[in-house]
Write a protein that holds these residues in place. Sequence first.
Motif, short mmCIF file in Angstrom:
data_model
loop_
_atom_site.label_atom_id
_atom_site.label_comp_id
_atom_site.label_asym_id
_atom_site.label_seq_id
_atom_site.Cartn_x
_atom_site.Cartn_y
_atom_site.Cartn_z
N LEU A 1 9.70 24.13 7.19
CA LEU A 1 8.41 23.60 6.77
C LEU A 1 8.32 22.14 7.21
O LEU A 1 9.33 21.43 7.28
N PRO A 2 7.11 21.66 7.49
CA PRO A 2 6.96 20.28 7.95
C PRO A 2 7.08 19.27 6.82
O PRO A 2 6.89 19.59 5.65
N ASN A 3 7.40 18.07 7.20
CA ASN A 3 7.41 16.94 6.28
C ASN A 3 6.66 15.78 6.91
O ASN A 3 5.53 15.49 6.56
N SER A 4 7.29 15.17 7.89
CA SER A 4 6.70 13.98 8.49
C SER A 4 6.84 14.04 10.00
O SER A 4 7.53 14.90 10.55
N GLY A 5 6.18 13.12 10.66
CA GLY A 5 6.30 12.98 12.10
C GLY A 5 6.76 11.57 12.44
O GLY A 5 6.77 10.68 11.59
N ASP B 1 6.71 14.61 -5.04
CA ASP B 1 7.22 13.26 -5.27
C ASP B 1 8.25 12.87 -4.23
O ASP B 1 8.33 11.71 -3.81
N VAL B 2 9.05 13.82 -3.75
CA VAL B 2 10.04 13.53 -2.71
C VAL B 2 9.36 13.23 -1.39
O VAL B 2 9.68 12.24 -0.71
N LEU B 3 8.39 14.07 -1.01
CA LEU B 3 7.70 13.86 0.26
C LEU B 3 6.88 12.57 0.24
O LEU B 3 6.79 11.86 1.25
N THR B 4 6.29 12.27 -0.90
CA THR B 4 5.51 11.03 -1.01
C THR B 4 6.41 9.81 -0.86
O THR B 4 6.09 8.87 -0.12
N ALA B 5 7.54 9.82 -1.54
CA ALA B 5 8.47 8.69 -1.44
C ALA B 5 9.04 8.57 -0.03
O ALA B 5 9.25 7.46 0.46
N GLY C 1 8.98 4.66 4.32
CA GLY C 1 8.96 4.41 5.75
C GLY C 1 9.93 5.23 6.57
O GLY C 1 10.20 4.90 7.72
N PHE C 2 10.44 6.34 6.02
CA PHE C 2 11.38 7.16 6.77
C PHE C 2 10.68 8.11 7.73
O PHE C 2 11.30 8.60 8.67
N GLY C 3 9.44 8.39 7.51
CA GLY C 3 8.64 9.24 8.38
C GLY C 3 7.21 9.20 7.89
O GLY C 3 6.95 8.88 6.73
N ILE C 4 6.29 9.50 8.77
CA ILE C 4 4.87 9.43 8.44
C ILE C 4 4.39 10.84 8.11
O ILE C 4 4.42 11.73 8.95
N SER C 5 3.96 11.04 6.88
CA SER C 5 3.65 12.39 6.41
C SER C 5 2.51 13.02 7.21
O SER C 5 1.50 12.38 7.49
N SER D 1 -2.05 16.82 1.69
CA SER D 1 -2.04 16.51 0.27
C SER D 1 -1.15 15.32 -0.05
O SER D 1 -1.38 14.61 -1.04
N ILE D 2 -0.15 15.08 0.80
CA ILE D 2 0.73 13.93 0.62
C ILE D 2 0.09 12.69 1.24
O ILE D 2 0.04 11.61 0.64
N ALA D 3 -0.41 12.84 2.46
CA ALA D 3 -0.99 11.70 3.18
C ALA D 3 -2.18 11.11 2.45
O ALA D 3 -2.42 9.89 2.50
N GLU D 4 -2.93 11.96 1.76
CA GLU D 4 -4.13 11.49 1.08
C GLU D 4 -3.82 10.58 -0.10
O GLU D 4 -4.61 9.68 -0.43
N LYS D 5 -2.69 10.79 -0.75
CA LYS D 5 -2.38 10.01 -1.95
C LYS D 5 -1.27 8.99 -1.75
O LYS D 5 -1.12 8.07 -2.57
N ALA D 6 -0.49 9.13 -0.69
CA ALA D 6 0.64 8.22 -0.49
C ALA D 6 0.16 6.84 -0.07
O ALA D 6 -0.82 6.68 0.67
N LYS D 7 0.86 5.84 -0.53
CA LYS D 7 0.58 4.47 -0.11
C LYS D 7 1.22 4.24 1.26
O LYS D 7 2.16 4.91 1.65
N ASN D 8 0.69 3.26 1.99
CA ASN D 8 1.31 2.90 3.25
C ASN D 8 2.74 2.41 2.99
O ASN D 8 2.99 1.74 1.98
N PRO D 9 3.67 2.74 3.86
CA PRO D 9 5.06 2.31 3.65
C PRO D 9 5.16 0.80 3.49
O PRO D 9 4.47 0.04 4.17
N ASP D 10 6.05 0.38 2.58
CA ASP D 10 6.23 -1.05 2.34
C ASP D 10 7.40 -1.63 3.14
O ASP D 10 7.82 -2.76 2.91
N THR D 11 7.94 -0.86 4.08
CA THR D 11 9.07 -1.31 4.88
C THR D 11 8.62 -2.36 5.89
O THR D 11 7.66 -2.13 6.64
#
Length: 472
Positions: free
Chosen positions: A164-168, A363-367, A372-376, A380-390
């Motif tokens: 299953l996908p997570n991030s790119g 919560d894992v995918l959002t974190a 900043g480990f990957g861009i979702s 459903s994750i991308a819509e609510k996640a904040k931009n990475p603070d890295t």
Amino acid sequence: MNFKKVLGLGLVAVLALSTAACGGGTGGGNTDKAANNKPATGNEQQTQGAEQPGEKKVLTYWTDDRHDQEYIKELIENFNSTNQDHISVELTVLSENYNQSVDIAFASNKAPDILRLKSANTEMFMKKGYLAPLDSYLTDEMKSKFDGLLMDGVNRFDGKVYSLPNSGLTLRLVYNQDLFEKAGISGPPASLQDMVDAAKKITDYGKKEGIYGFALNFKNPKSAFERSVREILSLSGYQGLGFDLKTGQFDFGPYSQVIEYFKQMHEDGSILPGAETLDIDPLRAQFAAGKIGMYLSFSTEPGVYKDQFPTTINWAGALAPTLEGKQVGTSEIVSAGTWIGINDKSANKDAAWKFMEYMYADDVLTAYHEKGFGISIVPSIAEKAKNPDTPGMEGFLVGEHDSLWPVTPNITPEGANYGDAFFKYILDGGDLQAVVSDLNARYNDALSKAVEKGDVKVSPDPSFDPSQLKAK
């Protein structure tokens, strides 16, 4: 452009274009040196028998990622201490020669229960019988969550889902702003000639102090080019792994144009000496120490310089230069279709799925995205996640010049791969057109044989237009 708007409106639509062929290149590559966790032993990995209720189940999890290992360790520690199913997961990080290590582990009956998968190895592992289909485990909720993201030839084969996908990962030019300023360079290069000129200026400025304008992890040339030439070509309007989507054939002519500029930097003495034996982590250490002006790599780098190689230099990520300074295509988002898979021979597949369920929780995918480990790429994750603070991640966020590209047939030619062949030309010179002709012949011969066997499907698209991949 608003990051979430790009993902919500453009990225999912582009995903639908990525179903034309099997296989594909990856981005991260298996170029890092093995990390500190001990390899699994025969006692840790069982491949026969069934799970017994109430017994402690020890699962082994192999990955070839270094950039996120501290976060993954935290997740595993939490899972181990909180799950009610007597499951304990042990992490092993084996970045260098990861695919070969997996092959050896399966051959010796010591394979891990859980594997990190990428677009370049999922199909290969599936065909070798390493991966368990996940369809029987998928709940209606999970099917809805990943609706529209499951792609034939990426994570779904013959109608069965294996990951299953997570991030790119986005690809960018990583550059030392301090060195650019000291060398009198106003900003990141727009064209390859600009990059050659900037590399020479930085080298002229800092050579006495061991500073050079450019570097790549040429210990593995194919990996080095997959994080550099791939990006340059996709922005220039060409598929970045040497495949012509219009004809359905390999054509390394455009690739050779980029290689000429790399060769010029080598002849100018602008490339860090010893780069031919340089792996990615030593390169990062040199960059963090302020000894390298620029290189190209994935959106993993901000996490690396936050945790693995903390640095005080001022650095940033920017779109890569193009052949002529014009962005005809888009920057390819890579490794966007897969993340984790289960060993089909594991005696603990049900337990492994429980761990996977935990890893794919919101919560894992959002974190994972926010750290900043990957861009979702999960809407459903991308819509609510904040931009990475890295620090530095702002240069790697998905924007109007990023998209997914149709996948490339994953084949292995006889003889040297294109990375080794082109790097040999950079070092030794020779007839570049002959190198291209040889690569085209060998790769297309391997492609033809793979199609005849039914291992690969190719659908030429004469109307393919890279400008139409842009996110709206």
